[in-house]
Scaffold this motif. Structure first.
Motif, mmCIF file in Angstrom:
data_model
loop_
_atom_site.group_PDB
_atom_site.id
_atom_site.type_symbol
_atom_site.label_atom_id
_atom_site.label_comp_id
_atom_site.label_asym_id
_atom_site.label_seq_id
_atom_site.Cartn_x
_atom_site.Cartn_y
_atom_site.Cartn_z
ATOM 1 N N ASP A 27 0.840 -1.205 0.000
ATOM 2 C CA ASP A 27 0.000 0.000 0.000
ATOM 3 C C ASP A 27 0.873 1.252 0.000
ATOM 4 O O ASP A 27 0.625 2.202 -0.757
ATOM 5 N N ARG A 28 1.885 1.259 0.847
ATOM 6 C CA ARG A 28 2.782 2.412 0.915
ATOM 7 C C ARG A 28 3.527 2.602 -0.405
ATOM 8 O O ARG A 28 3.763 3.737 -0.847
ATOM 9 N N PHE A 29 3.904 1.481 -1.019
ATOM 10 C CA PHE A 29 4.626 1.569 -2.283
ATOM 11 C C PHE A 29 3.775 2.252 -3.339
ATOM 12 O O PHE A 29 4.222 3.181 -4.027
ATOM 13 N N GLU A 30 2.546 1.799 -3.487
ATOM 14 C CA GLU A 30 1.673 2.360 -4.517
ATOM 15 C C GLU A 30 1.332 3.815 -4.253
ATOM 16 O O GLU A 30 1.263 4.627 -5.191
ATOM 17 N N ASP A 31 1.131 4.177 -2.988
ATOM 18 C CA ASP A 31 0.691 5.531 -2.651
ATOM 19 C C ASP A 31 1.825 6.548 -2.640
ATOM 20 O O ASP A 31 1.641 7.697 -3.068
ATOM 21 N N GLU A 32 3.023 6.148 -2.162
ATOM 22 C CA GLU A 32 4.076 7.131 -1.913
ATOM 23 C C GLU A 32 5.426 6.808 -2.534
ATOM 24 O O GLU A 32 6.113 7.710 -3.012
ATOM 25 N N ILE A 33 5.819 5.544 -2.506
ATOM 26 C CA ILE A 33 7.184 5.207 -2.928
ATOM 27 C C ILE A 33 7.312 5.202 -4.440
ATOM 28 O O ILE A 33 8.201 5.857 -5.007
ATOM 29 N N ALA A 34 6.429 4.482 -5.128
ATOM 30 C CA ALA A 34 6.518 4.384 -6.588
ATOM 31 C C ALA A 34 6.505 5.742 -7.280
ATOM 32 O O ALA A 34 7.306 5.983 -8.194
ATOM 33 N N PRO A 35 5.634 6.700 -6.864
ATOM 34 C CA PRO A 35 5.633 7.997 -7.543
ATOM 35 C C PRO A 35 6.949 8.767 -7.398
ATOM 36 O O PRO A 35 7.237 9.636 -8.226
ATOM 37 N N ALA A 36 7.740 8.448 -6.375
ATOM 38 C CA ALA A 36 8.990 9.180 -6.155
ATOM 39 C C ALA A 36 10.174 8.606 -6.924
ATOM 40 O O ALA A 36 11.237 9.232 -7.005
ATOM 41 N N LEU A 37 10.016 7.426 -7.502
ATOM 42 C CA LEU A 37 11.151 6.762 -8.148
ATOM 43 C C LEU A 37 11.652 7.502 -9.380
ATOM 44 O O LEU A 37 12.852 7.490 -9.681
ATOM 45 N N ALA A 38 10.755 8.137 -10.107
ATOM 46 C CA ALA A 38 11.154 8.817 -11.344
ATOM 47 C C ALA A 38 12.174 9.922 -11.089
ATOM 48 O O ALA A 38 12.972 10.249 -11.971
ATOM 49 N N GLY A 39 12.170 10.501 -9.891
ATOM 50 C CA GLY A 39 13.077 11.594 -9.586
ATOM 51 C C GLY A 39 14.464 11.174 -9.128
ATOM 52 O O GLY A 39 15.303 12.023 -8.827
ATOM 53 N N LEU A 40 14.727 9.860 -9.087
ATOM 54 C CA LEU A 40 16.023 9.359 -8.641
ATOM 55 C C LEU A 40 16.936 9.093 -9.837
ATOM 56 O O LEU A 40 16.461 8.916 -10.964
ATOM 57 N N PRO A 41 18.256 9.012 -9.622
ATOM 58 C CA PRO A 41 19.154 8.597 -10.709
ATOM 59 C C PRO A 41 18.881 7.141 -11.094
ATOM 60 O O PRO A 41 18.729 6.284 -10.231
ATOM 61 N N TRP A 42 18.839 6.887 -12.400
ATOM 62 C CA TRP A 42 18.601 5.535 -12.917
ATOM 63 C C TRP A 42 19.819 5.057 -13.693
ATOM 64 O O TRP A 42 20.501 5.855 -14.343
ATOM 65 N N GLN A 43 20.066 3.762 -13.649
ATOM 66 C CA GLN A 43 21.116 3.160 -14.461
ATOM 67 C C GLN A 43 20.978 1.641 -14.417
ATOM 68 O O GLN A 43 20.146 1.110 -13.676
ATOM 69 N N VAL A 44 21.787 0.929 -15.178
ATOM 70 C CA VAL A 44 21.850 -0.524 -15.101
ATOM 71 C C VAL A 44 22.563 -0.907 -13.808
ATOM 72 O O VAL A 44 23.619 -0.349 -13.482
ATOM 73 N N VAL A 45 21.984 -1.845 -13.058
ATOM 74 C CA VAL A 45 22.588 -2.314 -11.808
ATOM 75 C C VAL A 45 22.509 -3.836 -11.734
ATOM 76 O O VAL A 45 21.746 -4.473 -12.465
#
Length: 342
Positions: free
Chosen positions: A187-205
């Motif tokens: 529930d927390r992921f869908e409401d708060e965590i997932a929407p914030a992921l786009a603003g983080l640095p992304w790369q292959v890991v």
């Protein structure tokens, strides 16, 4: 079942050791003694030649697209060029120069160098080892910077950014308390965590730095090897740190033990403010992934259940401890430890 994860549901290849050894000799000119290695999806052997040299012979799951295997191999070549001292497997080319040999059944045959060390899951997690894990994981992420591939964005159920897809599998978690905790975090992921992921640095890991994929020295004080690049994906960079740290949360003092991994990473590859704020949530979500996917797959393959469920006890205990600590307290703790302004 997740239609985008056929390699999670397809059985491993069924080649006999005799067949595998014949393939190694035919395509790589190597022969010797084979020892089976544990794997959820592939068929792996340790190949020891008469001269004493060791390799890993990998027969990939036929459900794994060839482009994904090429992605993994390309990453290993990129790492070798960027940070040659990193203790990761090296790609061994076939007699005709290929990095992978397609087999008639759809599998891809590969040969990798053997990395020496003791499996991390067999040693106690202490401060020195946790710090070594953090710095090594950060070096690996830094070595992968700039690497890209058409398959880098493939859909992987184990990828933290896809955690919402776990809901259909929640019922497979047999412990009701643990199932409720997983539901709470989803529930927390869908409401708060997932929407914030786009603003983080992304790369292959690497995306799967669990204790069965990390090797240590005999005393369990330093990381000596990183294995199994089969879950690599392009995702928020901090997810790689979350995976690595998630298996080292002492239920009695979770924040202190997690900080040893996180701070060591931060000393090599500094976290942004957004990453630091989300890291306790991402760690918790990896624990949820471990609990739910393992229970689901154990039901599919009861004969391999002990191996599939191997990380559930520590992840379940860590998830309970982090939940009790509270997200606010965890965020404040990491901000102070990393000297990042909230």
């Amino acid at each position: 079942m997740d239609a985008n994860a056929p390699s999670l549901t397809a059985p491993p290849p069924a080649h006999s050791p005799e067949d595998a050894l014949a393939l190694a000799e035919r395509h790589f000119g190597r022969t010797g003694r084979l020892e089976p290695l544990a794997s959820e999806r592939d068929l792996n052997f340790r190949l020891t030649t008469p001269s004493g040299e060791s390799f890993v012979l990998k027969i990939g799951n036929a459900a794994e697209p060839a482009v994904v295997v090429e992605f993994q191999t390309g990453a290993l070549l990129h790492i070798a060029a960027r940070d040659p001292a990193l203790p990761v497997p090296r790609v061994v080319r076939s007699l005709d120069g290929r990095t992978g040999v397609p087999l008639p059944g759809g599998e891809i045959l590969r040969l990798m160098s053997w990395v020496e060390g003791h499996p991390m899951h067999r040693v106690a997690s202490g401060p020195a080892l946790r710090r070594s894990l953090g710095t090594t994981a950060a070096r690996l992420a830094r070595a992968l910077e700039g690497f890209d591939h058409p398959a880098a964005g493939h859909e992987l159920l184990w990828d933290i950014r896809n955690a919402a897809r776990l809901r259909p599998f929640l019922h497979t978690v047999t412990d009701a308390r643990l199932r409720d905790l997983a539901a709470l975090w989803l529930d927390r992921f869908e409401d708060e965590i997932a929407p914030a992921l786009a603003g983080l640095p992304w790369q292959v890991v690497h995306a799967d730095l669990n204790p069965h994929n990390v090797l240590t020295d005999p005393m369990g004080r330093a990381v000596t090897g990183i294995l199994d690049f089969g879950d690599m994906v392009r995702t928020p960079r901090a997810c790689d740190l979350a995976v690595a740290a998630s298996y080292h949360a002492d239920p009695v003092r979770p924040l202190e033990t997690l900080t040893e991994v996180v701070a060591a990473w931060h000393s090599v590859l500094p976290l942004t403010g957004g990453e630091a704020r989300l890291i306790p949530d991402l760690i918790a979500m990896r624990m949820v992934l471990t609990v739910v996917i393992a229970h689901w797959r154990a039901g599919l393959y009861p004969g391999n259940a002990p191996y599939i469920l191997r990380n559930v006890p520590s992840s379940g205990a860590g998830l309970a401890a982090l939940t009790e600590t509270g997200r606010g307290a965890a965020r404040r703790h990491f901000a102070r430890a990393l000297e990042i302004r909230e």
